[in-house]
Design an enzyme around this catalytic site. Structure first.
Site, mmCIF file in Angstrom:
data_model
loop_
_atom_site.group_PDB
_atom_site.id
_atom_site.type_symbol
_atom_site.label_atom_id
_atom_site.label_comp_id
_atom_site.label_asym_id
_atom_site.label_seq_id
_atom_site.Cartn_x
_atom_site.Cartn_y
_atom_site.Cartn_z
ATOM 1 N N GLU A 65 -4.020 1.650 -3.943
ATOM 2 C CA GLU A 65 -3.483 1.797 -2.589
ATOM 3 C C GLU A 65 -4.458 1.272 -1.531
ATOM 4 O O GLU A 65 -4.054 0.635 -0.562
ATOM 5 C CB GLU A 65 -3.133 3.260 -2.315
ATOM 6 C CG GLU A 65 -1.821 3.713 -2.943
ATOM 7 C CD GLU A 65 -0.603 3.101 -2.268
ATOM 8 O OE1 GLU A 65 -0.721 2.601 -1.146
ATOM 9 O OE2 GLU A 65 0.473 3.126 -2.891
ATOM 10 N N GLU A 90 -4.336 -2.514 -1.647
ATOM 11 C CA GLU A 90 -3.096 -3.047 -1.085
ATOM 12 C C GLU A 90 -3.064 -2.931 0.435
ATOM 13 O O GLU A 90 -2.646 -3.865 1.122
ATOM 14 C CB GLU A 90 -1.893 -2.312 -1.680
ATOM 15 C CG GLU A 90 -1.619 -2.634 -3.143
ATOM 16 C CD GLU A 90 -0.448 -1.869 -3.713
ATOM 17 O OE1 GLU A 90 -0.074 -2.126 -4.869
ATOM 18 O OE2 GLU A 90 0.101 -0.996 -2.997
ATOM 19 N N GLU A 91 -3.483 -1.799 0.970
ATOM 20 C CA GLU A 91 -3.352 -1.563 2.414
ATOM 21 C C GLU A 91 -4.473 -2.190 3.234
ATOM 22 O O GLU A 91 -4.272 -2.520 4.405
ATOM 23 C CB GLU A 91 -3.291 -0.066 2.695
ATOM 24 C CG GLU A 91 -2.026 0.594 2.162
ATOM 25 C CD GLU A 91 -1.836 2.025 2.629
ATOM 26 O OE1 GLU A 91 -0.770 2.589 2.368
ATOM 27 O OE2 GLU A 91 -2.766 2.578 3.262
#
Length: 290
Positions: free
Chosen positions: A165, A168-169
């Site tokens: 995460e 990705e962010e």
């Protein structure tokens, strides 16, 4: 007539069982009937209900606890034939619906609800400049900044979900350090409960030819994140400790300050053939006060 079912290693005699549907033995003393997507005379709609009813009666005689039926979308018309036999929807995934019928009359159904919980992760990532990695989402921002995170995927560990995460962010590579805290909340998306783990991750930093630390610059994920940056720790603390503040993250910061953590350890499973289990254990800090 004699019908054999190799998966269950049993032979059933009697004409009343000649029209039963094929099934597979499944967990918890149950049986699973899988309807093929293409036409099959065994699953013809004109005879399906009677065959299914005979199969359920046979499984009761075999003292099975429940029966599952997997129905592909292409054969959805068969579901109507199942309704008055007591079958209930359990879940659907992709193009397949799965229905269940509890067979035992002496006890209520022990079949658990499907997907009672979502598992979410958030990541506290602090660099060597004492800055914390933060994001601002495109929608529903309750505070100026928040830690990156999201939902884990099926089969994904808490540690791997947190690392993914963050990448990705924000585009920042990290390694898992520990779990700082978790929250258990009910009545969220689709009426499900939520387990949210706040993890501590270490950013992957490099050094240049002069030995100076290179801290990677975050880059916001286009479809979800409006902005991402390294926020001074003092600024983030003032935000979560302020008014109205963020009570959960304020408490997590206290855990971080004290060096408290829950670490991951791989342990062997007692079940033959099963992979090692990730076990999360609190680290005991001996400060000499005991």
């Amino acid at each position: 007539m004699v019908s054999t079912f190799p998966n269950d290693e049993i032979v059933v005699e009697g004409e009343e069982w000649q029209d039963v549907l094929p099934y597979e033995r499944s967990a918890h003393n149950s049986a699973t009937i899988i309807v093929p997507p293409e036409y099959n005379s065994m699953f013809d709609r004109n005879t399906f209900r009677s065959r299914l009813e005979s199969t359920c009666e046979m499984l009761k005689e075999m003292e099975k606890s429940s029966v599952w039926v997997e129905v592909p979308m292409a054969r959805a018309g068969l579901i109507e034939e199942m309704s008055d036999l007591g079958f209930q929807f359990h879940h659907a995934q992709g193009s397949t619906a799965k229905l269940n019928l509890w067979l035992r009359a002496d006890t209520e159904s022990k079949v658990p609800e499907f997907a009672t919980h979502h598992v979410g992760v958030g990541a506290v990532v602090v660099n060597s400049r004492n800055e914390i990695l933060c994001v601002r989402e495109l929608h529903k921002n309750y505070m100026p900044w928040k830690i990156p995170g999201g939902l884990s995927e099926l089969g994904e560990s808490i540690a791997d979900a947190a690392v993914r995460e963050v990448m990705e962010e924000t585009g920042i590579p990290t390694t898992f350090h520990s779990i700082l805290s978790f929250r258990h909340t009910h009545g969220l998306a689709n009426g499900r409960s939520d387990l949210y783990f706040v993890c501590r991750l270490d950013p992957v930093e490099d050094t240049d030819e002069n030995g100076e630390t290179i801290i990677p610059e975050p880059c916001a994920q286009e479809c979800e994140i409006e902005a991402t940056k390294w926020v001074p720790f003092s600024e983030y603390r003032a935000m979560v400790d302020g008014d109205p503040g963020h009570p959960m993250m304020s408490n997590v910061m206290k855990v971080y300050d004290q060096g408290l953590r829950i670490e991951k350890k791989e342990v062997k499973s007692v079940v033959p053939g099963r992979k090692p289990n990730p076990l999360y254990l609190p680290v005991v800090i001996n400060d000499g006060s005991a």
